[in-house]
Design a protein around this motif. Structure first.
Motif, PDB file in Angstrom:
ATOM      1  N   ASN A   1       0.809  -1.223   0.000  1.00 48.79           N
ATOM      2  CA  ASN A   1       0.000   0.000   0.000  1.00 48.79           C
ATOM      3  C   ASN A   1       0.836   1.265   0.000  1.00 48.79           C
ATOM      4  O   ASN A   1       0.480   2.251  -0.636  1.00 48.79           O
ATOM      5  CB  ASN A   1      -0.900   0.033   1.245  1.00 48.79           C
TER       6      ASN A   1
ATOM      7  N   SER B   1       0.665   3.988  -3.092  1.00 51.41           N
ATOM      8  CA  SER B   1       0.283   5.386  -2.868  1.00 51.41           C
ATOM      9  C   SER B   1       1.494   6.326  -2.897  1.00 51.41           C
ATOM     10  O   SER B   1       1.394   7.483  -2.498  1.00 51.41           O
ATOM     11  CB  SER B   1      -0.428   5.505  -1.523  1.00 51.41           C
TER      12      SER B   1
ATOM     13  N   ASN C   1       0.029   6.669   1.717  1.00 50.32           N
ATOM     14  CA  ASN C   1      -0.800   5.821   2.580  1.00 50.32           C
ATOM     15  C   ASN C   1       0.094   4.929   3.449  1.00 50.32           C
ATOM     16  O   ASN C   1       0.603   3.924   3.001  1.00 50.32           O
ATOM     17  CB  ASN C   1      -1.723   4.969   1.703  1.00 50.32           C
TER      18      ASN C   1
END
Ligand code: P53
Length: 479
Positions: A469, A473, A477
């Protein structure tokens, strides 16, 4: 907040002798790393002159990356890695270090690894020498003690540069080259081991011998940077420093001076040579004070001047304190001693956890050199437990990585030119200092235990999904 660059190299790292195994397969010769037994913090690893049957040498099977590289790189691709740092094992290419021609089987193995990475559009970052040197060169020349080792190293680099010129852009010459200013260097990086048998903590090698051998490494590093710049303009050449910031233990100005002294020798001594092209001004006093007389020729000076790196790379794990007090606990950085910091907690292995220290280090490095920086190692060695349904809830590792990535983002906002980050490590591997498997660093768990038993099965840890993640991002994130 500006955040990370668009093309930031999010990655993860490994090193040949800690993962590959297959230590005597397809023509590979023994390297120094193959002569270290397993160990622990209490029972240090032993270096043996010959492989002894009743002992276990964890690098001999590693985590069998040699036979699992396809599976592991597929996991890296699913993770979303943009970059993958690994090292080439010198003894796969030149089994004793002294052959006239490279070992084709060895070259083929890294072709396969590189092709696999390229297939998934993952940028390779190659460490040329990561804590190993052919044992043949130790027996013949006592490793980096000899100037002749420079030529053998250049020969090795000529072979791999030529072979992989269209596959690799980013190269790092020597892993944590500044380790050689500490007691660990002669063992794990300089190969000053001729005739030695004993534990990694009992070995004493005088500073004169160490710094002369380190000088040979610095010349070798500069020589191959020159070679790369002349022949392969597409290459980006980097150094690699185990960066440990030292803070004054108190605000006593004497402690401030002591901390500066420690950082000068541990952190700046080598990197000033590799980035600025000559030994720093304080080196002369250090040599005089310690009765060290180095053989540095005018030709060496020219080479160091011309062979400066394109970018600065570092590992970052911890910070230390320095000062004049006598009754302070020393933190257990394994090979590197310093005073404990009352404001910081430490890992189970005594490494002090200090994300702000990474921001501080990046700013220090950038203000000194103003060249692009890559953090090529950073991670937490910890004991992991596998649940009955095969999960590893390594929240402590996620916390560690999150806080350090945040610190990097702050450094980027401060204005530091940071181009990449490869966490340590992608898969679990053999610990360099203790030889344990249970000091785990990976985003991917590998079923292998300290005694060498296990299935070599790979399992994704929670940190694997968390980092996925972060990458997706571009560092926005982190939760
Ligand atoms: P291990 C000392 C201090 C900081 C980093 O270390 C160090 C060392 C040497 O032990 O080494 C780097 O496995 C090294 C890796 C190593 C990693 O840090 O001792 O480049 O090969 O595995 C972690 O816990």
């Amino acid at each position: 907040m500006s955040g990370f660059k668009k093309n930031f190299l999010w990655g993860s790292a490994i090193a040949a002798n800690q993962v590959e195994g297959a230590w005597d397969i397809n023509g590979k010769g023994p390297s120094t790393a193959d002569m270290f037994t397993s160990g622990s913090q209490k029972d240090p690893r032993i270096f043996t002159e010959k492989v002894e049957n009743d002992k276990y040498y964890p690098s001999h099977d590693g985590v069998d990356f040699y036979h699992h590289y396809k599976e592991d790189i597929k996991l890296a691709a699913e993770e979303g890695l943009k970059a993958f740092r690994f090292s080439i094992n010198w003894t796969r290419i030149f089994p004793t270090g002294m052959e006239g021609k490279p070992n084709e089987e060895g070259l083929k193995f890294y072709d396969k690894v590189l092709d696999e990475l390229i297939k998934y559009k993952i940028e390779p970052i190659v460490t040329i020498s990561h804590f190993e040197i052919p044992y043949g060169l130790v027996k013949e020349l006592n490793g980096w003690a000899s100037r002749r080792t420079i030529d053998y190293f250049v020969n090795y680099c000529e072979s791999i540069f030529d072979r992989y010129q269209n596959k690799v852009k980013y190269w790092l010459t020597f892993n944590e080259i500044n380790n050689s200013t500490t007691v660990a260097g002669p063992l794990i990086s300089l190969g000053l081991l001729q005739g030695y048998r004993g534990t990694v903590f009992d070995y004493h090698c005088d500073m004169q011998t160490r710094l002369q051998a380190l000088h040979h490494q610095l010349v070798a590093s500069a020589k191959v940077v020159i070679l790369a710049h002349n022949k392969y303009p597409q290459f980006k050449m980097g150094n690699m420093v185990a960066f440990i910031p030292y803070y004054p233990y108190t605000s006593d100005p004497k402690d401030v001076l002591e901390a500066e002294k420690q950082m000068n020798i541990l952190d700046w001594y080598v990197s000033d040579v590799q980035v600025k092209g000559s030994y720093p001004y304080f080196a002369k006093k250090y040599w005089n004070d310690n009765n060290i007389k180095l053989n540095i020729t005018p030709k060496d000076e020219e080479i160091l001047k011309d062979g400066t790196v394109d970018f600065y790379s570092l590992s970052y794990y911890m910070s230390m304190c320095a000062g004049l007090q006598k009754d302070v606990d020393t933190s257990a950085g394994n090979f590197i001693d310093g005073m404990s910091n009352p404001y910081l907690k430490a890992s189970d292995w005594g490494w002090q956890l200090d994300p702000d220290g990474l921001r501080y280090s990046l700013n220090q490095i950038y203000s000194r050199y103003q060249i692009p920086i890559m953090v090529v190692e950073n991670g937490l060695g910890a004991i992991d437990k596998v649940t009955e349904d095969g999960k590893i809830h390594d929240t402590y590792r996620i916390d560690y990585l999150r806080s350090h990535i945040k610190a990097m983002r702050e450094a980027v906002d401060d204005g530091v030119d940071l181009i990449g980050y490869t966490s340590w490590s992608f898969i679990d591997l053999v610990s360099a200092s203790t030889g344990e498997m249970s000091k785990r660093y990976g985003l991917v768990y590998i079923d292998k235990q300290d005694n060498g038993k296990g299935t070599f099965n790979r399992l994704k840890k929670d940190s694997y999904f968390w980092y996925q993640n972060v990458i997706k991002s571009n560092g926005k994130n982190m939760y």
